[in-house]
Design a protein around this motif. Structure first.
Motif, PDB file in Angstrom:
ATOM      1  N   PRO A 286     -22.634  13.535 -19.705  1.00 50.74           N
ATOM      2  CA  PRO A 286     -23.052  13.604 -21.021  1.00 50.74           C
ATOM      3  C   PRO A 286     -23.086  15.162 -21.600  1.00 50.74           C
ATOM      4  CG  PRO A 286     -24.388  11.931 -20.372  1.00 50.74           C
ATOM      5  CD  PRO A 286     -23.792  12.879 -18.917  1.00 50.74           C
ATOM      6  N   LEU A 287     -22.586  15.454 -22.788  1.00 45.90           N
ATOM      7  CA  LEU A 287     -22.816  16.911 -23.320  1.00 45.90           C
ATOM      8  C   LEU A 287     -24.150  17.518 -23.122  1.00 45.90           C
ATOM      9  CD1 LEU A 287     -21.426  19.222 -24.462  1.00 45.90           C
ATOM     10  CD2 LEU A 287     -21.553  18.175 -26.917  1.00 45.90           C
ATOM     11  N   PRO A 288     -25.259  16.875 -23.708  1.00 46.98           N
ATOM     12  CA  PRO A 288     -26.631  17.123 -23.892  1.00 46.98           C
ATOM     13  C   PRO A 288     -27.030  17.690 -22.270  1.00 46.98           C
ATOM     14  CG  PRO A 288     -26.387  15.474 -24.863  1.00 46.98           C
ATOM     15  CD  PRO A 288     -25.277  15.462 -24.429  1.00 46.98           C
ATOM     16  N   VAL A 289     -26.671  16.855 -21.303  1.00 49.97           N
ATOM     17  CA  VAL A 289     -26.790  17.018 -20.059  1.00 49.97           C
ATOM     18  C   VAL A 289     -26.322  18.481 -19.602  1.00 49.97           C
ATOM     19  CG1 VAL A 289     -26.860  16.378 -17.612  1.00 49.97           C
ATOM     20  CG2 VAL A 289     -27.485  14.777 -19.484  1.00 49.97           C
ATOM     21  N   ARG A 290     -24.958  18.709 -19.689  1.00 50.50           N
ATOM     22  CA  ARG A 290     -24.180  19.641 -19.467  1.00 50.50           C
ATOM     23  C   ARG A 290     -24.731  20.990 -19.851  1.00 50.50           C
ATOM     24  NH1 ARG A 290     -19.640  16.687 -21.082  1.00 50.50           N
ATOM     25  NH2 ARG A 290     -19.127  18.039 -22.654  1.00 50.50           N
ATOM     26  N   MET A 291     -25.359  20.923 -21.505  1.00 54.39           N
ATOM     27  CA  MET A 291     -25.861  21.875 -21.842  1.00 54.39           C
ATOM     28  C   MET A 291     -27.271  22.156 -21.115  1.00 54.39           C
ATOM     29  SD  MET A 291     -25.064  21.062 -25.859  1.00 54.39           S
ATOM     30  CE  MET A 291     -25.770  22.642 -26.476  1.00 54.39           C
ATOM     31  N   ALA A 292     -27.876  21.186 -20.863  1.00 52.00           N
ATOM     32  CA  ALA A 292     -29.403  21.373 -20.113  1.00 52.00           C
ATOM     33  C   ALA A 292     -29.020  22.295 -18.998  1.00 52.00           C
ATOM     34  CB  ALA A 292     -30.026  20.087 -20.057  1.00 52.00           C
ATOM     35  N   MET A 293     -28.130  21.804 -18.254  1.00 44.57           N
ATOM     36  CA  MET A 293     -27.609  22.464 -17.001  1.00 44.57           C
ATOM     37  C   MET A 293     -27.392  23.807 -17.043  1.00 44.57           C
ATOM     38  SD  MET A 293     -25.392  19.169 -15.222  1.00 44.57           S
ATOM     39  CE  MET A 293     -24.951  20.070 -13.696  1.00 44.57           C
TER      40      MET A 293
END
Length: 214
Positions: free
Chosen positions: A193-200
């Protein structure tokens, strides 16, 4: 008489703790020769040497995290086949750990003093991804390798042009990371998911910025 292959939870804990100590302590063995072994070791200024060391320290931290990720994902994988896949990838990544540690020593520098913190954080993330399910765990690998590939590309532009030894190591690491991401994708990885990618990406930025110096 058939040997008892049962491994108790305590055995798993001891083995895992031993591996973590070796990883954060910079103890790693290589199954392939260091790609920089035959590269010409050109003269670097003090500033260039410090810069190369900072970048290679960042790369070494990345490999510390890779060991933690693959170890945790293997431990909590939901099928024996997936466990074997993560274990194999971890063994291949151990080459990178050994290569970057060796290059740091050649540059007169040392690994990050925060390696225990990086390892613990990566292990926690890998455990969470694995608990969600194998497809999500594979998706986490794909996204991680995608970000690592971009990160290594940037290092190839940032390293001093004459630092052929460091360049050879980074180039081979990039080839391996692309292959690991492609294999995870072929095994049925789900989209992260995009939010997870951004957090990474945000966490990676903190890690790389800090590890360059300490």
């Amino acid at each position: 008489m058939v040997a008892n292959r049962f491994i108790s939870p305590l055995d798993h804990l001891i083995v895992g703790f031993d591996k973590a100590l070796r990883v954060v302590g910079g103890v790693a063995s290589m199954s392939r020769p260091n790609p920089g072994a035959h590269a010409v070791d050109c003269e670097l200024s003090d500033e260039e040497r410090r810069h190369s060391a900072g970048l290679m320290r960042v790369n070494h931290v990345g490999e510390v995290c890779a060991q933690a990720l693959y170890d945790s994902q293997a431990r909590f994988a939901q099928t024996p086949e997936m466990r074997a896949q993560f274990e194999q990838a971890g063994r291949e990544e151990e080459d990178h750990l050994a290569w970057t540690a060796q290059r740091l020593s050649e540059l007169g520098s040392q690994p990050s003093v925060l390696n225990p913190l990086w390892y613990a954080g990566a292990y926690a993330l890998g455990s969470i991804a694995a608990r969600i399910g194998d497809k999500h765990s594979l998706g986490f690998v794909v996204e991680t390798e995608r970000q690592v590939e971009a990160h290594l590309d940037s290092h190839l532009t940032m390293l001093p042009p004459q630092d052929a030894k460091s360049r050879a190591i980074v180039e081979q690491m990039r080839v391996d990371e692309v292959a690991h991401g492609a294999k995870a994708q072929a095994l049925g990885a789900s989209e992260t998911p995009l939010p997870v990618r951004m957090a990474m990406k945000a966490m990676s930025k903190v890690m790389t910025t800090t590890a360059y110096y300490v």
